[in-house]
Design a protein around this motif. Structure first.
Motif, PDB file in Angstrom:
ATOM      1  N   ARG A 374       9.738  80.740  12.664  1.00 54.37           N
ATOM      2  CA  ARG A 374      10.020  80.936  13.633  1.00 54.37           C
ATOM      3  C   ARG A 374      10.425  81.737  14.536  1.00 54.37           C
ATOM      4  NH1 ARG A 374       7.267  75.567  15.757  1.00 54.37           N
ATOM      5  NH2 ARG A 374       9.594  75.514  16.934  1.00 54.37           N
ATOM      6  N   PHE A 375       9.896  82.676  15.720  1.00 51.92           N
ATOM      7  CA  PHE A 375      10.742  83.914  16.434  1.00 51.92           C
ATOM      8  C   PHE A 375      11.481  82.751  17.387  1.00 51.92           C
ATOM      9  CE2 PHE A 375      11.477  86.247  20.247  1.00 51.92           C
ATOM     10  CZ  PHE A 375      12.249  86.907  19.807  1.00 51.92           C
ATOM     11  N   ASP A 376      11.224  81.921  17.876  1.00 47.14           N
ATOM     12  CA  ASP A 376      11.782  80.611  18.556  1.00 47.14           C
ATOM     13  C   ASP A 376      13.191  80.326  18.030  1.00 47.14           C
ATOM     14  OD1 ASP A 376      10.431  79.196  17.016  1.00 47.14           O
ATOM     15  OD2 ASP A 376       9.930  78.120  18.965  1.00 47.14           O
ATOM     16  N   LEU A 377      12.624  80.161  17.141  1.00 51.31           N
ATOM     17  CA  LEU A 377      14.030  79.344  15.864  1.00 51.31           C
ATOM     18  C   LEU A 377      15.219  80.530  15.167  1.00 51.31           C
ATOM     19  CD1 LEU A 377      12.405  76.935  13.952  1.00 51.31           C
ATOM     20  CD2 LEU A 377      13.836  76.328  16.456  1.00 51.31           C
ATOM     21  N   ALA A 378      14.630  81.650  15.882  1.00 49.73           N
ATOM     22  CA  ALA A 378      15.322  82.689  15.058  1.00 49.73           C
ATOM     23  C   ALA A 378      15.669  83.933  15.957  1.00 49.73           C
ATOM     24  CB  ALA A 378      14.601  83.530  14.227  1.00 49.73           C
ATOM     25  N   GLU A 379      16.021  84.114  17.600  1.00 48.20           N
ATOM     26  CA  GLU A 379      15.861  84.322  18.507  1.00 48.20           C
ATOM     27  C   GLU A 379      17.053  84.763  18.478  1.00 48.20           C
ATOM     28  OE1 GLU A 379      14.047  85.596  23.130  1.00 48.20           O
ATOM     29  OE2 GLU A 379      13.711  83.420  22.283  1.00 48.20           O
ATOM     30  N   SER A 380      17.589  83.561  18.474  1.00 48.29           N
ATOM     31  CA  SER A 380      19.685  83.603  19.015  1.00 48.29           C
ATOM     32  C   SER A 380      19.667  84.237  17.936  1.00 48.29           C
ATOM     33  CB  SER A 380      19.877  82.505  19.073  1.00 48.29           C
ATOM     34  OG  SER A 380      19.832  82.109  17.616  1.00 48.29           O
ATOM     35  N   ASP A 381      19.693  84.368  16.477  1.00 49.82           N
ATOM     36  CA  ASP A 381      20.170  85.188  15.078  1.00 49.82           C
ATOM     37  C   ASP A 381      19.894  86.818  15.518  1.00 49.82           C
ATOM     38  OD1 ASP A 381      21.887  83.265  14.517  1.00 49.82           O
ATOM     39  OD2 ASP A 381      20.385  82.704  13.054  1.00 49.82           O
ATOM     40  N   TYR A 382      18.590  87.210  15.830  1.00 49.83           N
ATOM     41  CA  TYR A 382      18.109  88.218  16.288  1.00 49.83           C
ATOM     42  C   TYR A 382      19.196  89.112  17.332  1.00 49.83           C
ATOM     43  CZ  TYR A 382      13.816  88.179  13.032  1.00 49.83           C
ATOM     44  OH  TYR A 382      13.271  87.717  11.862  1.00 49.83           O
ATOM     45  N   THR A 383      18.906  88.635  18.262  1.00 49.88           N
ATOM     46  CA  THR A 383      19.917  89.029  19.205  1.00 49.88           C
ATOM     47  C   THR A 383      21.153  89.523  18.556  1.00 49.88           C
ATOM     48  OG1 THR A 383      18.717  87.577  20.944  1.00 49.88           O
ATOM     49  CG2 THR A 383      20.815  88.641  21.901  1.00 49.88           C
ATOM     50  N   THR A 384      21.582  88.200  18.314  1.00 47.51           N
ATOM     51  CA  THR A 384      23.179  88.988  17.853  1.00 47.51           C
ATOM     52  C   THR A 384      23.623  90.339  16.968  1.00 47.51           C
ATOM     53  OG1 THR A 384      23.709  86.562  17.831  1.00 47.51           O
ATOM     54  CG2 THR A 384      25.088  87.885  16.204  1.00 47.51           C
ATOM     55  N   ALA A 385      21.870  89.999  16.129  1.00 47.98           N
ATOM     56  CA  ALA A 385      22.460  91.374  15.151  1.00 47.98           C
ATOM     57  C   ALA A 385      22.428  92.478  15.803  1.00 47.98           C
ATOM     58  CB  ALA A 385      21.194  90.784  13.879  1.00 47.98           C
ATOM     59  N   LEU A 386      20.761  92.368  16.877  1.00 46.67           N
ATOM     60  CA  LEU A 386      20.824  93.314  17.701  1.00 46.67           C
ATOM     61  C   LEU A 386      21.928  94.193  18.480  1.00 46.67           C
ATOM     62  CD1 LEU A 386      18.687  95.433  17.329  1.00 46.67           C
ATOM     63  CD2 LEU A 386      17.823  94.265  19.303  1.00 46.67           C
ATOM     64  N   ASP A 387      22.334  92.970  18.713  1.00 50.47           N
ATOM     65  CA  ASP A 387      24.004  93.424  19.404  1.00 50.47           C
ATOM     66  C   ASP A 387      25.299  93.731  18.903  1.00 50.47           C
ATOM     67  OD1 ASP A 387      25.878  92.939  22.092  1.00 50.47           O
ATOM     68  OD2 ASP A 387      26.827  91.584  20.923  1.00 50.47           O
ATOM     69  N   THR A 388      25.500  93.718  17.763  1.00 45.65           N
ATOM     70  CA  THR A 388      25.872  93.999  16.803  1.00 45.65           C
ATOM     71  C   THR A 388      26.088  95.814  16.185  1.00 45.65           C
ATOM     72  OG1 THR A 388      26.840  92.076  15.729  1.00 45.65           O
ATOM     73  CG2 THR A 388      27.126  93.980  14.639  1.00 45.65           C
ATOM     74  N   TYR A 389      24.457  96.179  16.071  1.00 43.07           N
ATOM     75  CA  TYR A 389      24.294  97.341  15.815  1.00 43.07           C
ATOM     76  C   TYR A 389      24.565  97.866  16.767  1.00 43.07           C
ATOM     77  CZ  TYR A 389      21.516  95.218  11.716  1.00 43.07           C
ATOM     78  OH  TYR A 389      20.904  94.958  10.818  1.00 43.07           O
ATOM     79  N   GLU A 390      24.750  97.965  18.542  1.00 40.71           N
ATOM     80  CA  GLU A 390      24.630  98.691  19.846  1.00 40.71           C
ATOM     81  C   GLU A 390      26.317  98.853  19.280  1.00 40.71           C
ATOM     82  OE1 GLU A 390      22.626  98.983  23.850  1.00 40.71           O
ATOM     83  OE2 GLU A 390      23.142  96.620  23.181  1.00 40.71           O
ATOM     84  N   THR A 441      16.843  96.448  27.192  1.00 42.54           N
ATOM     85  CA  THR A 441      18.537  95.797  26.815  1.00 42.54           C
ATOM     86  C   THR A 441      19.365  96.200  25.817  1.00 42.54           C
ATOM     87  OG1 THR A 441      16.645  94.485  24.333  1.00 42.54           O
ATOM     88  CG2 THR A 441      17.210  93.819  26.805  1.00 42.54           C
ATOM     89  N   LEU A 442      18.582  97.492  25.081  1.00 43.47           N
ATOM     90  CA  LEU A 442      19.015  98.020  24.149  1.00 43.47           C
ATOM     91  C   LEU A 442      18.990  99.839  24.729  1.00 43.47           C
ATOM     92  CD1 LEU A 442      20.190  98.070  21.067  1.00 43.47           C
ATOM     93  CD2 LEU A 442      18.480  98.841  20.490  1.00 43.47           C
ATOM     94  N   ASP A 443      20.519 100.495  24.548  1.00 44.35           N
ATOM     95  CA  ASP A 443      20.432 101.572  25.112  1.00 44.35           C
ATOM     96  C   ASP A 443      19.443 102.470  23.922  1.00 44.35           C
ATOM     97  OD1 ASP A 443      22.231 104.070  24.478  1.00 44.35           O
ATOM     98  OD2 ASP A 443      23.048 103.403  26.153  1.00 44.35           O
ATOM     99  N   ALA A 444      18.768 103.425  25.288  1.00 48.27           N
ATOM    100  CA  ALA A 444      18.089 104.289  24.423  1.00 48.27           C
ATOM    101  C   ALA A 444      18.081 105.800  23.604  1.00 48.27           C
ATOM    102  CB  ALA A 444      17.111 105.119  25.534  1.00 48.27           C
ATOM    103  N   LYS A 445      19.886 105.707  23.318  1.00 44.76           N
ATOM    104  CA  LYS A 445      20.019 106.330  22.245  1.00 44.76           C
ATOM    105  C   LYS A 445      20.370 105.814  20.445  1.00 44.76           C
ATOM    106  CE  LYS A 445      23.479 107.427  24.009  1.00 44.76           C
ATOM    107  NZ  LYS A 445      25.338 108.365  24.926  1.00 44.76           N
TER     108      LYS A 445
END
Length: 732
Positions: A374-390, A441-445
């Motif tokens: 469920r997304f509300d339980l996984a959102e923090s991990d998704y945000t962490t992963a996305l921040d790492t990619y960026e 939230t994420l850089d366009a490039k």
């Protein structure tokens, strides 16, 4: 590292001697040591001499006489040094302190280490006590082969230096006492006035009797080939040997054939290589480098010291190549350091790349682990992963990890939107909103066009989620989804579909109330009332038609609910329902009927017989009989009645009236209710059709009668006039 005996050095240079005779005031006090006694003075004795601090094994020790006392029968002489005992001295008692004054003190050491020596005795000859033997076959003059009586010791057959002669009788090298020690008499005997043996005589090459001998040109020889002699100083050779040791291979020691030192250098270099290779990102610990540097510098300094006067076995041509070769070999440690630095940098770069790849793998693992959660339980991990990619893409654009970020973002989008692909629309709403908001939230490039095209899936998910909740009769979450749909996508086709779906649902829910077919009008009314309120609260939709239809159905449902409660003998609930109906719908044609039902229910709550029939909705025709109702009580009274007609009246209080029974009955036994003048009682007249009626009077006012009720029954017949007196009885 090994040391040769030839490495010894005298700790002090030969002292300068003052040949002037000391005056009477120069001798130190009796209770103080001679001036300069803190200096160590080393004097080379005459060839074959015996050091003063040597004592023959068979000598009998005797106490030294005090320096300020001289035996009466002795020739005045200075006290011998404290650490020297003449080999042929006979023990004697110390002279008394009041003996005759002594002659001037013997030569004493000054604070600078020099001596004041007396003038040589006339006719004294022979070598000086400090005369050095010839070094390396050289000679400074002619010296006596033996010392006269009273000298520092017996002459050695070879007498070279201070060390004992070796077994072959040749001179020993180094600084040591002669084999016989520094013997000689310190008492009476031949010699000068101080009794120290033969006075110095002029040696060949010296300035004359009583002058200092020339100091030795250098310490005794050392290094290979020293042989106890003193080699020629070769600074360039010392530099070459030191530089060869700096090559990390100990080649300077190899050149000098100092194998222990070379082995130490090899061991240090081998240990460094074991610790340093293969090169890693951390490099060699600083302590190891410092320690190895100290070893190299120590080896270089020691090699330079050893090579300064060493005699090399190599030929002259080879010796000339030593220094250039040493300079060239410095490239070995320098080149090794450069090569190691390059390898370490490569290791660091590889380690850095691996660390970036590890961060990427960690982010990938988070995304993979949260897929399907469920997304509300996984959102923090998704945000962490996305921040790492960026951060990998922006901070390290040329790295191997950064080149993999686009592929990982595609995987990320697929993983997050998986509920939509599985048609789990309610679960897909939050992930799709997250993907739709990525450009904020994420850089366009880094993101590219991956967030495009999520409007339609999100609108569909909101509609399907709301529709599913309606089918499950979960009205609140359904309307929340519909409200968000109309707010986010007001022009979407799903807005029109929502209007039809919600309107039809409300009409269908209210239909049983409209046609009176609801088995439970009370429950259905409340459901429709709630649903109507929710639908009316939806923004962005035109639902006025269904909402109006539901309102009319609710009005019917409320009246139906009240009548059902009356029939079910739920009189209290029926009273509340009908009173609320009359309040909410005062202009309704059923409002009057609702009031009569409420009155009948109140009477039936006290007299159940009054609730056997629902009051009629219309007034019956025919003749009516009057009933005059009077209030013989001191409080106001409300009279409710039901029968062929239903209603209620309220009579004012009678101020002069009193209660019946108790004291009044004892005082006036003949008193009857309403027995006085009729004008004094409040009255009301009812016009009642014939039939059976049920009455309920309720008193209000004083505490004695407030809340009191009384029910009664009456039958009205045609052609009669009726009276009804309302009074109060009490025991007082």
């Amino acid at each position: 590292m090994g040391e040769d005996p030839n490495d010894a050095r005298p700790e002090h240079a030969p002292p300068k001697l003052d040949l002037n005779k000391p005056g009477p005031g120069d001798e130190p006090p009796a209770d103080e040591p001679p001036a300069g006694s803190g200096e160590t003075v080393m004097i080379r004795p005459a060839r074959g001499g015996t050091p003063r601090d040597a004592t023959p094994a068979d000598a009998v020790p005797a106490p030294a006489p005090p320096r300020d006392a001289t035996p009466a029968d002795a020739v005045p002489a200075p006290a011998p040094p404290r650490d020297a005992t003449p080999a042929d001295a006979v023990p004697a008692e110390a002279a008394p302190s009041d003996a005759a004054p002594q002659d001037p003190a013997p030569p004493q050491a000054t604070p600078t280490g020099s001596f004041r020596l007396p003038a040589p005795a006339p006719g004294a000859g022979g070598p000086a006590p400090w005369e050095a033997p010839p070094q390396n076959g050289g000679s400074t003059g002619t010296a006596a082969s033996a010392a006269p009586a009273g000298s520092f010791g017996p002459a050695d057959s070879s007498g070279s230096g201070f060390g004992p002669a070796d077994s072959s009788g040749t001179s020993g090298s180094g600084f040591g006492p002669p084999p016989g020690g520094f013997g000689g008499g310190f008492g009476a005997g031949a010699g000068g006035p101080y009794g120290h043996g033969q006075a110095p005589a002029a040696a060949p090459g010296w300035a004359g009797a009583g002058t200092l001998p020339p100091p030795p040109s250098a310490p005794p020889g050392f290094g290979p080939g020293g042989g106890g002699g003193q080699g020629e100083s070769r600074p360039l050779q010392a530099v070459a040997v030191g530089l060869l040791n700096l090559s990390c291979l100990g080649l300077g020691y190899v050149l000098l054939r100092q194998w222990i030192g070379a082995a130490v250098c090899w061991a240090a270099t081998a240990a460094l290589l074991l610790l340093a290779l293969p090169a890693d990102a951390d490099g060699v610990p600083l302590g190891v480098l410092v320690g190895y540097g100290v070893v190299l510098l120590a080896a270089a300094a020691d090699g330079a010291r050893r090579g300064l006067r060493a005699t090399l076995s190599a030929g002259a041509a080879a010796r000339r190549l030593v220094l250039p070769l040493a300079l060239v070999l410095l490239a070995v440690p320098a080149g090794g350091a450069v090569a190691y630095g390059s390898a370490r940098d490569e290791a660091r770069e590889e380690a850095f790349q691996q660390s970036l790849l590890a961060r990427l793998a960690t982010a990938d693992a988070l995304v993979k682990a949260r897929e399907g959660v469920r997304f509300d339980l996984a959102e923090s991990d998704y945000t962490t992963a996305l921040d790492t990619y960026e951060k990998l893409a922006l901070d390290h654009p040329g790295s191997r990890a950064a080149k993999l970020v686009p592929e990982r973002l595609d995987t990320y989008v697929t993983s997050v939107s998986k509920p939509y692909a599985d048609k789990k629309y309610c679960e897909a709403v939050d992930p799709l909103k997250h993907l739709r908001e990525l450009p904020d939230t994420l850089d366009a490039k880094v993101l590219g066009d991956r967030a495009d095209g999520f409007d339609e899936p999100l609108a569909q998910s909101l509609y399907e989620c709301g529709a599913g909740e309606l089918r499950r009769e979960a009205t609140k979450p359904a309307h929340e989804a519909f409200t968000e749909l109309a707010t986010t996508f007001p022009e979407s086709v799903y807005v029109g579909q929502t209007e039809k779906l919600v309107g039809d649902g409300l009409r269908n829910a209210a239909a049983p109330l409209s046609d009176g077919s609801a088995p439970d009008p009370c429950g259905t009314t409340e459901e429709v009332r709630t649903q109507r309120s929710d639908v009316a609260a939806l923004k962005g939709y035109d639902l006025s038609g269904p909402v109006g239809d539901a309102a009319r159905a609710i009005q019917k449902g409320v009246f139906s609910c009240g009548t059902k409660q009356f029939r079910d003998e739920e009189y209290s609930d029926a009273v509340k329902t009908m009173d609320q109906y009359a309040k909410d719908y005062p202009k309704s044609p059923q409002t009057a009927h609702a009031r009569t039902i409420s009155i009948a229910a109140q009477i039936a709550d006290h007299e159940p017989a009054a609730g056997k029939k629902l009051p009629p909705s219309t007034v019956p025709g025919g003749s009516r009989m009057p009933m005059v109702v009077s209030n013989d009580g001191k409080d106001s009274v409300e009279l409710l009645y039901t029968g062929p007609v239903t209603g209620k009246i309220t009579l004012k209080a009678c101020g002069s009236c009193t209660n019946y029974g108790g004291i009044r009955e004892a005082v006036d036994p003949d008193a009857k209710p309403c027995g006085g003048s009729s004008s004094k009682y409040p009255k009301a007249t009812l016009q009642l059709p014939a039939g059976t009626y049920y009455f309920l009077q309720r008193r209000t006012g004083s505490l004695s009668s407030a809340g009191e009720t009384k029910d009664s029954k009456a039958v009205i017949e045609p052609g009669y006039t009726y009276t009804n007196c309302l009074y109060v009885t009490s025991q007082f």
